[in-house]
Scaffold this motif. Structure first.
Motif, PDB file in Angstrom:
ATOM      1  N   ALA A  74       1.061  -1.593   0.019  1.00 37.01           N
ATOM      2  CA  ALA A  74      -0.705   0.079   0.228  1.00 37.01           C
ATOM      3  C   ALA A  74       0.978   1.059  -0.347  1.00 37.01           C
ATOM      4  O   ALA A  74       0.166   1.840  -0.991  1.00 37.01           O
ATOM      5  N   LYS A  75       1.961   1.031   0.754  1.00 39.94           N
ATOM      6  CA  LYS A  75       2.774   2.670   0.525  1.00 39.94           C
ATOM      7  C   LYS A  75       3.786   2.645  -0.375  1.00 39.94           C
ATOM      8  O   LYS A  75       3.455   3.727  -1.171  1.00 39.94           O
ATOM      9  N   ARG A  76       3.719   1.921  -1.067  1.00 36.50           N
ATOM     10  CA  ARG A  76       4.192   1.645  -2.475  1.00 36.50           C
ATOM     11  C   ARG A  76       3.630   2.477  -3.345  1.00 36.50           C
ATOM     12  O   ARG A  76       3.444   2.798  -4.359  1.00 36.50           O
ATOM     13  N   ALA A  77       2.721   2.140  -3.493  1.00 37.21           N
ATOM     14  CA  ALA A  77       1.422   2.373  -3.851  1.00 37.21           C
ATOM     15  C   ALA A  77       0.962   4.057  -3.885  1.00 37.21           C
ATOM     16  O   ALA A  77       0.500   4.501  -4.681  1.00 37.21           O
ATOM     17  N   ASP A  78       0.868   4.052  -2.530  1.00 35.52           N
ATOM     18  CA  ASP A  78       0.901   5.667  -1.948  1.00 35.52           C
ATOM     19  C   ASP A  78       1.835   6.432  -3.233  1.00 35.52           C
ATOM     20  O   ASP A  78       2.120   7.330  -3.331  1.00 35.52           O
ATOM     21  N   ALA A  79       3.068   5.800  -3.024  1.00 35.06           N
ATOM     22  CA  ALA A  79       4.402   6.363  -3.546  1.00 35.06           C
ATOM     23  C   ALA A  79       3.791   6.697  -5.104  1.00 35.06           C
ATOM     24  O   ALA A  79       4.765   7.529  -5.818  1.00 35.06           O
ATOM     25  N   GLU A  80       3.772   5.579  -5.608  1.00 33.70           N
ATOM     26  CA  GLU A  80       3.820   5.292  -7.157  1.00 33.70           C
ATOM     27  C   GLU A  80       2.612   6.870  -6.936  1.00 33.70           C
ATOM     28  O   GLU A  80       2.755   7.224  -8.231  1.00 33.70           O
ATOM     29  N   ARG A  81       1.519   6.523  -6.726  1.00 32.24           N
ATOM     30  CA  ARG A  81       0.711   7.871  -6.635  1.00 32.24           C
ATOM     31  C   ARG A  81       1.441   9.140  -6.687  1.00 32.24           C
ATOM     32  O   ARG A  81       0.765  10.033  -7.746  1.00 32.24           O
ATOM     33  N   ARG A  82       1.888   9.714  -6.420  1.00 25.58           N
ATOM     34  CA  ARG A  82       2.569  10.765  -5.631  1.00 25.58           C
ATOM     35  C   ARG A  82       3.502  11.243  -7.280  1.00 25.58           C
ATOM     36  O   ARG A  82       3.465  12.569  -7.443  1.00 25.58           O
ATOM     37  N   ARG A  83       3.740  10.101  -7.385  1.00 26.47           N
ATOM     38  CA  ARG A  83       5.604  10.078  -9.091  1.00 26.47           C
ATOM     39  C   ARG A  83       4.383  10.234  -9.726  1.00 26.47           C
ATOM     40  O   ARG A  83       4.536  10.708 -11.367  1.00 26.47           O
ATOM     41  N   GLY A  84       2.726  10.063 -10.021  1.00 19.10           N
ATOM     42  CA  GLY A  84       2.263  10.433 -11.218  1.00 19.10           C
ATOM     43  C   GLY A  84       2.190   8.769 -11.754  1.00 19.10           C
ATOM     44  O   GLY A  84       1.850   8.486 -13.113  1.00 19.10           O
ATOM     45  N   THR A  85       2.576   7.825 -11.594  1.00 15.82           N
ATOM     46  CA  THR A  85       3.174   6.602 -12.095  1.00 15.82           C
ATOM     47  C   THR A  85       2.035   5.260 -11.788  1.00 15.82           C
ATOM     48  O   THR A  85       1.600   4.102 -11.723  1.00 15.82           O
ATOM     49  N   ALA A  86       0.143   5.578 -11.036  1.00 17.17           N
ATOM     50  CA  ALA A  86      -0.538   5.439 -10.449  1.00 17.17           C
ATOM     51  C   ALA A  86      -1.488   4.594 -12.193  1.00 17.17           C
ATOM     52  O   ALA A  86      -1.184   5.110 -13.421  1.00 17.17           O
ATOM     53  N   THR A  87      -1.955   3.421 -11.902  1.00 17.00           N
ATOM     54  CA  THR A  87      -2.361   2.468 -13.012  1.00 17.00           C
ATOM     55  C   THR A  87      -3.211   2.157 -13.471  1.00 17.00           C
ATOM     56  O   THR A  87      -3.739   0.814 -14.673  1.00 17.00           O
TER      57      THR A  87
END
Length: 327
Positions: free
Chosen positions: A76-89
């Protein structure tokens, strides 16, 4: 007294502003979760913590979850970090999902089909559907309980040696139905945003009905059975079990498609997957012009007065929608 009216208006605006940035965890949908992610009122980590707490509190009563993933919070924390980077899938990115315990995952989770005989069976490769969920960014929250060996052992609905007796969250003494009972109960009782079940003969549809959630049994081969404890290749299918139709369709879109490890079936079925996915068909006038057969004699068996009233109301609503035309 004008200042009192002004003060009341200001307080109302402040209250409204506070509501806009809060998130209601219970009965949350995939779309609501994604909105919460976007407006900053929710994180995947907070959502996982909520569901883990729900599981912890309700497990002694409902026995719907057989095991939680020790890696879920890190995912979940990795998903949050990806979202902050704009790389949500996509729409399932950061969304926690429970898998029926006959669906393999490469996490530090057992895949036992509810049997003590397979305890310690931690596999190295995701099932085909689990791999697709992971590519969609979903968080594997854990494993849902089931009727042992997906009821191939012919046990009581929802019972397994490993998980105990799964109970219907609305009426504890009622039948939770089908081998995917844990998935249905978990979805109904807010233990996960979405869940996966499997069906050979009624094991998605029956627990979905009995626990008031939405289940879809995909056409054979539409979803891969690779990495799923089998009963028969002629009937086995993996499908979503969720609180709403739109949630189930989001999950369906994520898990359908060709898998070389279930090549014959998925190759044959994949040509029928619509370009752009199934979500495009969720529209207000989707029933317009449709003819739907209703086997009244079958559906009305065993219904009481209240159930019959709801049944007739829903048939009437479907009739109206068949003539509905959106503006």
């Amino acid at each position: 007294m004008a200042w009192l009216r002004l003060l009341a208006t200001i307080l109302a605006l402040l209250a409204t502003a506070g509501v806009a940035h809060s998130f209601e965890f219970h009965e949350d949908t995939v779309d609501a979760i994604q909105l919460g992610f976007r407006n900053g009122s929710l994180t995947s980590a907070a959502l996982v913590r909520f569901y883990l707490d729900q599981i912890r509190r309700l497990k002694p009563l409902l026995h719907a979850v057989i095991e939680v993933n020790p890696d879920a919070l890190r995912q979940a924390k990795r998903a949050d970090a990806e979202r902050r980077r704009g790389t949500a899938t996509g729409p399932l990115h950061g969304v926690p999902v429970l898998l029926k315990d006959n669906i393999a995952t490469r996490d530090a989770l057992n895949t036992t089909a509810g049997s003590l005989a397979l305890l310690g069976s931690v596999v190295k490769r995701d099932a085909g559907v689990a791999a697709r969920l992971r590519r969609a960014g979903a968080v594997v929250l854990g494993k849902a309980s089931l009727s042992e060996w997906a009821n191939f052992r012919n046990v009581r609905n929802g019972w397994s040696a490993r998980g105990g007796q799964t109970r219907n969250p609305y009426v504890l003494s009622s039948d939770p139905c089908g081998s995917s009972s844990g998935s249905g109960v978990a979805a109904a009782a807010n233990m996960a945003a979405v869940t996966l079940g499997t069906e050979t003969d009624g094991s998605i549809l029956c627990p979905s009905s009995f626990n008031s959630v939405v289940g879809i049994k995909p056409t054979l081969g539409l979803t891969s059975r690779a990495g799923v404890v089998p009963i028969t290749t002629r009937q086995d299918s993996v499908g979503p079990m969720c609180r709403t139709v739109s949630d189930a369709v989001h999950v369906l879109d994520a898990i359908v498609g060709y898998d070389k490890l279930d090549a014959a079936a998925t190759r044959a079925a994949s040509k029928y997957i619509p370009y752009g996915g199934y979500l495009q068909f969720l529209k207000k006038d989707g029933l317009r012009g449709k003819r739907i057969g209703v086997p009244n004699v079958l559906f009305q068996q065993g219904l009481g007065e209240k159930q019959m009233r709801v049944y007739e109301q829903q048939l009437g609503r479907m009739r109206l929608l068949s003539y509905f035309k959106s503006p």
